[in-house]
Write an enzyme that holds these catalytic residues in place. Structure first.
Site, PDB file in Angstrom:
ATOM      1  N   TYR A 148      -6.866  -8.425  11.651  1.00  0.00           N
ATOM      2  CA  TYR A 148      -5.580  -8.139  12.297  1.00  0.00           C
ATOM      3  C   TYR A 148      -5.663  -8.661  13.725  1.00  0.00           C
ATOM      4  O   TYR A 148      -6.556  -8.271  14.477  1.00  0.00           O
ATOM      5  CB  TYR A 148      -5.286  -6.640  12.275  1.00  0.00           C
ATOM      6  CG  TYR A 148      -4.987  -6.139  10.875  1.00  0.00           C
ATOM      7  CD1 TYR A 148      -3.770  -6.411  10.270  1.00  0.00           C
ATOM      8  CD2 TYR A 148      -5.939  -5.427  10.145  1.00  0.00           C
ATOM      9  CE1 TYR A 148      -3.488  -5.978   8.983  1.00  0.00           C
ATOM     10  CE2 TYR A 148      -5.674  -4.987   8.856  1.00  0.00           C
ATOM     11  CZ  TYR A 148      -4.449  -5.264   8.282  1.00  0.00           C
ATOM     12  OH  TYR A 148      -4.174  -4.849   6.999  1.00  0.00           O
ATOM     13  N   ASN A 187      -6.751   1.642   2.591  1.00  0.00           N
ATOM     14  CA  ASN A 187      -7.497   2.886   2.721  1.00  0.00           C
ATOM     15  C   ASN A 187      -7.013   3.934   1.722  1.00  0.00           C
ATOM     16  O   ASN A 187      -7.776   4.805   1.305  1.00  0.00           O
ATOM     17  CB  ASN A 187      -7.365   3.430   4.150  1.00  0.00           C
ATOM     18  CG  ASN A 187      -7.972   2.487   5.180  1.00  0.00           C
ATOM     19  OD1 ASN A 187      -8.727   1.574   4.833  1.00  0.00           O
ATOM     20  ND2 ASN A 187      -7.648   2.690   6.449  1.00  0.00           N
ATOM     21  N   GLU A 202      -6.349  -9.143   3.561  1.00  0.00           N
ATOM     22  CA  GLU A 202      -5.517  -8.459   4.563  1.00  0.00           C
ATOM     23  C   GLU A 202      -5.551  -9.317   5.817  1.00  0.00           C
ATOM     24  O   GLU A 202      -6.638  -9.552   6.376  1.00  0.00           O
ATOM     25  CB  GLU A 202      -6.034  -7.061   4.892  1.00  0.00           C
ATOM     26  CG  GLU A 202      -5.725  -6.040   3.827  1.00  0.00           C
ATOM     27  CD  GLU A 202      -6.105  -4.615   4.220  1.00  0.00           C
ATOM     28  OE1 GLU A 202      -6.001  -4.248   5.410  1.00  0.00           O
ATOM     29  OE2 GLU A 202      -6.515  -3.870   3.312  1.00  0.00           O
ATOM     30  N   ASN A 205     -12.007  -0.865  -1.204  1.00  0.00           N
ATOM     31  CA  ASN A 205     -11.371  -1.411  -0.003  1.00  0.00           C
ATOM     32  C   ASN A 205     -12.185  -1.080   1.236  1.00  0.00           C
ATOM     33  O   ASN A 205     -12.568   0.081   1.436  1.00  0.00           O
ATOM     34  CB  ASN A 205      -9.969  -0.802   0.163  1.00  0.00           C
ATOM     35  CG  ASN A 205      -9.314  -1.234   1.458  1.00  0.00           C
ATOM     36  OD1 ASN A 205      -8.944  -2.388   1.617  1.00  0.00           O
ATOM     37  ND2 ASN A 205      -9.197  -0.312   2.418  1.00  0.00           N
ATOM     38  N   GLU A 206     -12.464  -2.082   2.047  1.00  0.00           N
ATOM     39  CA  GLU A 206     -13.140  -1.896   3.347  1.00  0.00           C
ATOM     40  C   GLU A 206     -14.240  -0.842   3.287  1.00  0.00           C
ATOM     41  O   GLU A 206     -14.296   0.056   4.129  1.00  0.00           O
ATOM     42  CB  GLU A 206     -12.112  -1.545   4.432  1.00  0.00           C
ATOM     43  CG  GLU A 206     -11.158  -2.675   4.724  1.00  0.00           C
ATOM     44  CD  GLU A 206     -10.269  -2.462   5.949  1.00  0.00           C
ATOM     45  OE1 GLU A 206     -10.203  -1.327   6.457  1.00  0.00           O
ATOM     46  OE2 GLU A 206      -9.649  -3.450   6.391  1.00  0.00           O
ATOM     47  N   GLU A 226       0.840  -1.203   0.000  1.00  0.00           N
ATOM     48  CA  GLU A 226       0.000   0.000   0.000  1.00  0.00           C
ATOM     49  C   GLU A 226       0.872   1.248   0.000  1.00  0.00           C
ATOM     50  O   GLU A 226       1.967   1.252   0.584  1.00  0.00           O
ATOM     51  CB  GLU A 226      -0.905  -0.006   1.247  1.00  0.00           C
ATOM     52  CG  GLU A 226      -1.746   1.255   1.376  1.00  0.00           C
ATOM     53  CD  GLU A 226      -2.849   1.168   2.425  1.00  0.00           C
ATOM     54  OE1 GLU A 226      -2.844   0.216   3.231  1.00  0.00           O
ATOM     55  OE2 GLU A 226      -3.708   2.066   2.428  1.00  0.00           O
ATOM     56  N   GLN A 279       1.434  -6.229   5.653  1.00  0.00           N
ATOM     57  CA  GLN A 279       1.791  -5.934   4.282  1.00  0.00           C
ATOM     58  C   GLN A 279       3.149  -6.571   3.995  1.00  0.00           C
ATOM     59  O   GLN A 279       3.477  -7.534   4.682  1.00  0.00           O
ATOM     60  CB  GLN A 279       1.788  -4.435   4.070  1.00  0.00           C
ATOM     61  CG  GLN A 279       0.390  -3.828   4.325  1.00  0.00           C
ATOM     62  CD  GLN A 279       0.261  -2.366   3.896  1.00  0.00           C
ATOM     63  OE1 GLN A 279       1.101  -1.809   3.212  1.00  0.00           O
ATOM     64  NE2 GLN A 279      -0.822  -1.719   4.326  1.00  0.00           N
TER      65      GLN A 279
HETATM   66  O1  AHR Z   1      -3.066  -2.421   6.185  1.00  0.00           O
HETATM   67  C1  AHR Z   1      -3.329  -1.212   6.805  1.00  0.00           C
HETATM   68  C2  AHR Z   1      -4.791  -0.779   6.663  1.00  0.00           C
HETATM   69  O2  AHR Z   1      -5.597  -1.651   7.384  1.00  0.00           O
HETATM   70  C3  AHR Z   1      -5.363  -0.830   5.275  1.00  0.00           C
HETATM   71  O3  AHR Z   1      -5.117   0.330   4.553  1.00  0.00           O
HETATM   72  C4  AHR Z   1      -6.825  -0.976   5.527  1.00  0.00           C
HETATM   73  O4  AHR Z   1      -7.486  -1.633   4.477  1.00  0.00           O
HETATM   74  C5  AHR Z   1      -6.893  -1.712   6.843  1.00  0.00           C
HETATM   75  O5  AHR Z   1      -7.798  -1.143   7.705  1.00  0.00           O
END
Ligand code: AHR
Length: 497
Positions: free
Chosen positions: A243, A71, A291, A171-172, A26, A345
């Site tokens: 995450y 994002n 992700e 994305n999201e 990203e 990432q």
């Molecule tokens: O990976 C960091 C961020 O986490 C990404 O931009 C977003 O998609 C997620 O919330």
């Protein structure tokens, strides 16, 4: 402690898609600038790409690389990042409050992918832009010369189309933090329109619909169901993100993360079956877990309007590596549902690699990934594991071992096991119901002195892969030692009984 793993070569969940070992890059912090692209580094090649980073990424064998966000993509104008560099605009980036110079854009990314032995998976902006801009990007990337945007690509020095196969529809978009966030139905309409225009130009592309950005979202599954029902005809995948965190600093609890990951996959398997039933369809939709990682220690997300700020540069330890191995185990076990997964990432931002201008640090989470990406081949065998449980804090009892297994066409077996115990080594006895192990080719172990042990610039090899011990028993089973707080990968040749 003793445990047994029973496998049957006929009892499997289909082929493992190698794209579960993909990555995500990203425009954020020092991922692109100072990560993959750093012309001022003595380690950069003639295009300004970090040679050491390329080399290390190749070691992860990533079939796809998701780009440019995240994002970031939800305010990104991809046309800013093409053409002569000196004419590209410098922009404020809304997502990370940073300055985006646009010196690295679509064409540089494609060139980098080729060098890193990976293929692009592009996300389009469905936050502040829409179907027209997404379609134009498909034209730029995938159409032969002869139309406006394809000719712009040619003018920029790239005659051959890039043939980008997999595209993310935003994305999201379920997250209120996302630029252009809207309720599910509004997103579904946007995504559907973009999908039609994009596939109108290139019917061969595969689209990923934005699913929920986490299991904790209020609209979890509801968002996914609404969007998928509306866009069913055009999409091949729905995305999931997670995450993992250990804010409570409870290693026992944290190490049972794999249970939660599997639950998410299970949720999506149910959703896909449900919508498929509603549609009376033969088509199948799969999960793109695009992700995933551990992320909770490094929280700085405000770039204070600077270039390449140090954001979320998470330092990874042994317990994080063991959690990452469990994500991959879950993706392998559910090969029938998960076809794409991207570790988030790849460099500097929550990543297996950290750079400084003249050096590269390989973090703990790199190692299980590299080993599994190399060894997991063929069918995903259903693992029948008999092992003791342990108390995983508020999660209650959890199995001590987390296991997955694969069997390649040529009979090569691979077994991956995480030992969640902080106190007990496990002797794992692996037997195949309808075959026997012939020869152990490799045993690799990732462990360390304690759960919090991490590689640092001063001590870069605290967590690194080592050899392990395994032996074939007369009945054709294999016994392998899985150390406490350890990850073990075993590769063996098998033959029919
Ligand atoms: O990976 C960091 C961020 O986490 C990404 O931009 C977003 O998609 C997620 O919330």
């Amino acid at each position: 402690m003793h445990a047994t793993l029973i496998l049957d070569t006929q009892h499997h969940r289909g082929e493992i898609d190698p794209r579960i070992f993909s990555g995500f890059l990203e425009h954020m912090g020092r991922a692109v600038y100072e990560g993959v692209y750093d012309p001022e580094s003595p380690l950069a090649d003639e295009q300004g790409f970090r040679r050491d980073v390329i080399e290390a990424i190749r070691g992860l064998r990533m079939p796809l690389m998701r780009y440019p966000g995240g994002n970031f993509v939800s305010t990104y104008d991809w046309t800013d990042g093409i053409g002569p560099r000196e004419q590209r605009p410098v922009r404020p980036d809304y997502a990370w409050k940073s300055i985006e110079t646009n010196q690295f854009g679509t064409d540089e990314f494609m060139a980098w992918c080729r060098k890193a032995d990976t293929a692009p998976m592009l996300a389009v902006n469905l936050g502040t832009k829409g179907a027209t801009e997404a379609q134009a990007l498909v034209e730029y990337c995938n159409m032969p010369p002869g139309t406006h945007w394809a000719d712009r690509r040619v003018a920029n020095g790239h005659r051959e189309p890039y043939s980008v196969k997999v595209w993310c529809l935003g994305n999201e978009m379920d997250g209120p933090w996302q630029a252009g966030h809207v309720p599910a139905m509004e997103y579904a309409r946007r995504a559907d329109q973009a999908a039609k225009l994009m596939r109108g130009l290139d019917p061969g592309i595969e689209l990923v619909l934005c699913g929920s950005s986490g299991r904790g979202m209020k609209t979890y599954m509801e968002w996914d169901r609404e969007a998928l029902e509306y866009c069913w005809d055009h999409v091949a995948y729905v995305s999931a993100h997670r995450y993992s965190e250990n804010h409570r600093n409870d290693t026992d609890w944290f190490l049972a993360e794999g249970v939660e990951v599997e639950r998410i996959i299970e949720d999506y398997a149910g959703l896909f079956a449900y919508v498929r039933g509603l549609k009376r369809a033969n088509k199948r939709v799969f999960l793109s877990f695009d992700e995933w990682n551990v992320w909770y220690k490094a929280g700085e997300m405000d770039g204070k309007w600077t270039r390449a700020p140090h954001l979320i540069e998470e330092v990874y330890n042994l317990e994080d590596a063991l959690v990452c191995a469990q994500y991959l185990n879950a993706f392998i076990r559910r090969a029938d549902v998960v076809k794409i997964a991207c570790i988030a990432q790849i460099v500097n931002i929550i990543a297996p690699l950290l750079t400084k201008r003249d050096g590269l640090l390989v973090q703990s989470i790199y190692h299980p990934f590299a080993i599994m990406a190399e060894l997991a081949r063929g069918k995903s065998l259903v693992p029948m594991v008999h092992c003791p449980t342990y108390r995983a804090g508020e999660r209650g009892e959890a199995p001590v071992l987390d296991v997955s297994a694969s069997l390649a066409e040529d009979g090569t077996l691979a077994v991956f096991a995480v030992n969640r115990s902080r106190t007990d080594d496990v002797t794992l006895s692996i037997s195949l119901a309808d075959a026997r192990a012939d020869e152990v080719h490799a045993v690799r172990v990732v462990t360390g002195p304690d759960a919090k042990a991490a590689n640092t610039w001063e001590a870069p090899n605290v967590i690194k892969p080592e050899g392990g011990t395994a032996r074939i028993v007369e009945d054709g089973s294999v016994t392998v030692a899985v150390p406490k707080l350890g990850f073990v990968a075993l590769r063996a040749a098998t033959a029919a009984r």
